[in-house]
Design a protein around this motif. Structure first.
Motif, PDB file in Angstrom:
ATOM      1  N   PRO A   1      63.940  60.289  13.386  1.00  0.00           N
ATOM      2  CA  PRO A   1      63.675  58.933  13.876  1.00  0.00           C
ATOM      3  C   PRO A   1      64.767  58.413  14.816  1.00  0.00           C
ATOM      4  CG  PRO A   1      63.245  59.091  11.521  1.00  0.00           C
ATOM      5  CD  PRO A   1      63.897  60.366  11.917  1.00  0.00           C
ATOM      6  N   ALA A   2      65.985  58.886  14.641  1.00  0.00           N
ATOM      7  CA  ALA A   2      67.102  58.394  15.461  1.00  0.00           C
ATOM      8  C   ALA A   2      67.061  58.910  16.899  1.00  0.00           C
ATOM      9  CB  ALA A   2      68.436  58.780  14.819  1.00  0.00           C
ATOM     10  N   ALA A   3      66.274  59.971  17.148  1.00  0.00           N
ATOM     11  CA  ALA A   3      66.187  60.525  18.506  1.00  0.00           C
ATOM     12  C   ALA A   3      65.588  59.476  19.442  1.00  0.00           C
ATOM     13  CB  ALA A   3      65.349  61.782  18.506  1.00  0.00           C
ATOM     14  N   LYS A   4      66.269  59.216  20.548  1.00  0.00           N
ATOM     15  CA  LYS A   4      65.864  58.122  21.441  1.00  0.00           C
ATOM     16  C   LYS A   4      64.710  58.508  22.379  1.00  0.00           C
ATOM     17  CE  LYS A   4      70.479  56.019  21.450  1.00  0.00           C
ATOM     18  NZ  LYS A   4      71.649  55.615  22.294  1.00  0.00           N
ATOM     19  N   LYS A   5      64.619  59.762  22.707  1.00  0.00           N
ATOM     20  CA  LYS A   5      63.600  60.205  23.661  1.00  0.00           C
ATOM     21  C   LYS A   5      62.501  60.998  22.950  1.00  0.00           C
ATOM     22  CE  LYS A   5      65.553  59.030  27.717  1.00  0.00           C
ATOM     23  NZ  LYS A   5      64.898  58.306  28.822  1.00  0.00           N
ATOM     24  N   THR A   6      61.320  60.990  23.563  1.00  0.00           N
ATOM     25  CA  THR A   6      60.177  61.730  23.018  1.00  0.00           C
ATOM     26  C   THR A   6      59.567  62.608  24.098  1.00  0.00           C
ATOM     27  OG1 THR A   6      59.668  59.949  21.444  1.00  0.00           O
ATOM     28  CG2 THR A   6      57.918  61.539  21.927  1.00  0.00           C
ATOM     29  N   LEU A   7      59.459  63.874  23.798  1.00  0.00           N
ATOM     30  CA  LEU A   7      58.825  64.816  24.713  1.00  0.00           C
ATOM     31  C   LEU A   7      57.372  64.999  24.286  1.00  0.00           C
ATOM     32  CD1 LEU A   7      59.132  66.895  27.047  1.00  0.00           C
ATOM     33  CD2 LEU A   7      59.662  68.609  25.289  1.00  0.00           C
ATOM     34  N   GLU A   8      56.442  64.638  25.156  1.00  0.00           N
ATOM     35  CA  GLU A   8      55.016  64.807  24.872  1.00  0.00           C
ATOM     36  C   GLU A   8      54.587  66.211  25.299  1.00  0.00           C
ATOM     37  OE1 GLU A   8      52.988  61.752  26.992  1.00  0.00           O
ATOM     38  OE2 GLU A   8      53.953  60.111  25.904  1.00  0.00           O
ATOM     39  N   ILE A   9      53.878  66.894  24.392  1.00  0.00           N
ATOM     40  CA  ILE A   9      53.390  68.242  24.681  1.00  0.00           C
ATOM     41  C   ILE A   9      51.870  68.247  24.542  1.00  0.00           C
ATOM     42  CG2 ILE A   9      53.400  70.655  23.967  1.00  0.00           C
ATOM     43  CD1 ILE A   9      56.214  70.405  23.072  1.00  0.00           C
ATOM     44  N   TYR A  10      51.192  68.581  25.639  1.00  0.00           N
ATOM     45  CA  TYR A  10      49.727  68.636  25.678  1.00  0.00           C
ATOM     46  C   TYR A  10      49.306  70.107  25.692  1.00  0.00           C
ATOM     47  CZ  TYR A  10      50.139  63.734  27.163  1.00  0.00           C
ATOM     48  OH  TYR A  10      50.441  62.383  27.245  1.00  0.00           O
ATOM     49  N   GLU A  11      48.540  70.510  24.669  1.00  0.00           N
ATOM     50  CA  GLU A  11      48.168  71.922  24.550  1.00  0.00           C
ATOM     51  C   GLU A  11      46.733  72.074  24.033  1.00  0.00           C
ATOM     52  OE1 GLU A  11      52.328  74.196  23.505  1.00  0.00           O
ATOM     53  OE2 GLU A  11      51.296  73.201  21.847  1.00  0.00           O
ATOM     54  N   ASP A  12      46.136  73.205  24.397  1.00  0.00           N
ATOM     55  CA  ASP A  12      44.837  73.621  23.841  1.00  0.00           C
ATOM     56  C   ASP A  12      45.095  74.926  23.090  1.00  0.00           C
ATOM     57  OD1 ASP A  12      42.268  74.980  23.567  1.00  0.00           O
ATOM     58  OD2 ASP A  12      41.457  73.521  24.974  1.00  0.00           O
ATOM     59  N   SER A  13      44.654  75.018  21.857  1.00  0.00           N
ATOM     60  CA  SER A  13      44.981  76.179  21.019  1.00  0.00           C
ATOM     61  C   SER A  13      44.509  77.502  21.615  1.00  0.00           C
ATOM     62  CB  SER A  13      44.387  76.004  19.623  1.00  0.00           C
ATOM     63  OG  SER A  13      44.989  74.914  18.962  1.00  0.00           O
ATOM     64  N   ARG A  14      43.420  77.486  22.401  1.00  0.00           N
ATOM     65  CA  ARG A  14      42.912  78.727  22.993  1.00  0.00           C
ATOM     66  C   ARG A  14      43.597  79.064  24.321  1.00  0.00           C
ATOM     67  NH1 ARG A  14      36.445  78.594  23.222  1.00  0.00           N
ATOM     68  NH2 ARG A  14      36.806  80.712  24.034  1.00  0.00           N
ATOM     69  N   CYS A  15      44.427  78.182  24.812  1.00  0.00           N
ATOM     70  CA  CYS A  15      45.019  78.329  26.141  1.00  0.00           C
ATOM     71  C   CYS A  15      46.033  79.482  26.170  1.00  0.00           C
ATOM     72  CB  CYS A  15      45.693  77.017  26.537  1.00  0.00           C
ATOM     73  SG  CYS A  15      46.745  77.117  27.998  1.00  0.00           S
ATOM     74  N   PRO A  16      45.829  80.494  27.001  1.00  0.00           N
ATOM     75  CA  PRO A  16      46.753  81.630  27.059  1.00  0.00           C
ATOM     76  C   PRO A  16      48.117  81.257  27.654  1.00  0.00           C
ATOM     77  CG  PRO A  16      45.083  81.820  28.773  1.00  0.00           C
ATOM     78  CD  PRO A  16      44.672  80.672  27.905  1.00  0.00           C
ATOM     79  N   ILE A  17      48.123  80.287  28.580  1.00  0.00           N
ATOM     80  CA  ILE A  17      49.400  79.872  29.168  1.00  0.00           C
ATOM     81  C   ILE A  17      50.208  79.081  28.150  1.00  0.00           C
ATOM     82  CG2 ILE A  17      50.504  78.669  31.094  1.00  0.00           C
ATOM     83  CD1 ILE A  17      47.958  79.114  32.698  1.00  0.00           C
ATOM     84  N   CYS A  18      49.513  78.318  27.297  1.00  0.00           N
ATOM     85  CA  CYS A  18      50.201  77.624  26.209  1.00  0.00           C
ATOM     86  C   CYS A  18      50.848  78.641  25.272  1.00  0.00           C
ATOM     87  CB  CYS A  18      49.225  76.759  25.416  1.00  0.00           C
ATOM     88  SG  CYS A  18      48.522  75.377  26.337  1.00  0.00           S
ATOM     89  N   ALA A  19      50.136  79.738  25.012  1.00  0.00           N
ATOM     90  CA  ALA A  19      50.689  80.790  24.161  1.00  0.00           C
ATOM     91  C   ALA A  19      51.943  81.387  24.789  1.00  0.00           C
ATOM     92  CB  ALA A  19      49.643  81.878  23.923  1.00  0.00           C
ATOM     93  N   THR A  20      51.895  81.626  26.097  1.00  0.00           N
ATOM     94  CA  THR A  20      53.069  82.164  26.803  1.00  0.00           C
ATOM     95  C   THR A  20      54.234  81.182  26.724  1.00  0.00           C
ATOM     96  OG1 THR A  20      51.654  83.383  28.353  1.00  0.00           O
ATOM     97  CG2 THR A  20      53.920  82.964  29.038  1.00  0.00           C
ATOM     98  N   PHE A  21      53.938  79.897  26.909  1.00  0.00           N
ATOM     99  CA  PHE A  21      54.973  78.854  26.820  1.00  0.00           C
ATOM    100  C   PHE A  21      55.591  78.825  25.428  1.00  0.00           C
ATOM    101  CE2 PHE A  21      55.956  74.522  25.413  1.00  0.00           C
ATOM    102  CZ  PHE A  21      56.965  74.174  26.308  1.00  0.00           C
TER     103      PHE A  21
END
Length: 270
Positions: free
Chosen positions: A90-110
């Motif tokens: 909770p103390a972390a000031k910044k939030t990184l949003e990650i948008y992914e599709d479970s079937r996405c091959p590039i998401c898997a590589t990432f």
């Protein structure tokens, strides 16, 4: 032979023939009735079969039914439908949003290249993660794997944020992630096989029940709608403070640890 006997014999013969014709007529009538009855039964059976087939064809699929079903929010979520999934200190000031599709091959590589770095950063309190799951590949390639995997991720999140993070990594791993055209995530049995590699989910009866019963199917559809409403058009996509986090000189997500660290450090300063 007397004329009288001859006439009597002829009369008897005619009577026997008459009786035989009557018996034959009765047999023929009975046979026709049986044929008509069997034909009627056949028609009724065929009509019943057609009616059943039509009824089954018009019956909504599980995912169509889930659109109107009550949303069960997984634990460790926020928002009206539980579609706000934030993991980290909770103390972390910044939030990184990650948008992914479970079937996405590039998401898997990432995930295979950078996922461990993200986990270390989150554990260190460098930033929090906000996860937004998509299901658009199901529409593009026809299938249910993206939706089904997202529902299973909801079941993992219901166990704990740590189980969710580890399960997501397992789904994207080189060992378990299928080709985009191979809809293996549509099978509950395969999702449970992947889950057996995660300590908190292995032999977890509640998790198994939620996957097989589709407890979080309506939630998965609401999460998918959140993705659709975000304006993001591809995966993986990273955002911080409303701005895309990309590899230097590119509009794409960073795909190596070096690219990721440079991009995130720049976003944290911005």
């Amino acid at each position: 032979m007397s004329a009288r006997n001859s006439k009597a014999n002829k009369a008897a013969a005619r009577e026997r023939m008459r009786l035989e014709r009557e018996r034959q007529a009765k047999k023929d009538k009975a046979r026709r009735q049986i044929i008509v009855a069997l034909s009627t039964v056949g028609v009724l059976i065929a009509a019943g079969g057609i009616g059943y087939a039509v009824m089954q064809a018009n019956k909504p699929t599980a995912w169509e039914a889930a659109k109107d079903a009550k949303v069960v929010k997984p634990k460790n979520t926020e928002g009206e439908n539980g579609t706000t999934v934030v993991i980290g200190k909770p103390a972390a000031k910044k939030t990184l949003e990650i948008y992914e599709d479970s079937r996405c091959p590039i998401c898997a590589t990432f995930e295979q290249a950078v996922g461990e770095t993200v986990k270390k950063d989150v554990d260190a309190g460098k930033y929090k993660i906000k996860y937004i799951g998509a299901t658009f590949i199901d529409n593009a390639d026809s299938g249910e794997g993206s939706k089904n995997a997202l529902s299973a991720l909801g079941a993992a999140l219901d166990v704990s944020p740590e189980a969710f993070t580890e399960y997501k990594a397992a789904l994207y791993s080189a060992k378990f992630h299928p080709e985009e055209s191979e809809d293996k995530f549509a099978k509950d049995a395969y999702l449970l096989e992947v889950a057996n590699s995660v300590g908190a989910l292995k032999n977890n009866a509640e998790f198994k029940k939620n996957v097989e019963n589709g407890t979080f199917d309506p939630w998965a559809l609401k999460m998918s709608q959140t993705f659709d409403d975000s304006g993001v058009t591809g995966t993986p996509t990273l955002r911080m403070d409303g701005k895309k986090v990309t590899a230097e000189g590119s509009e794409n997500a960073p795909m190596t640890v070096e690219q990721f660290n440079a991009a995130v450090d720049k976003a944290l300063k911005g």
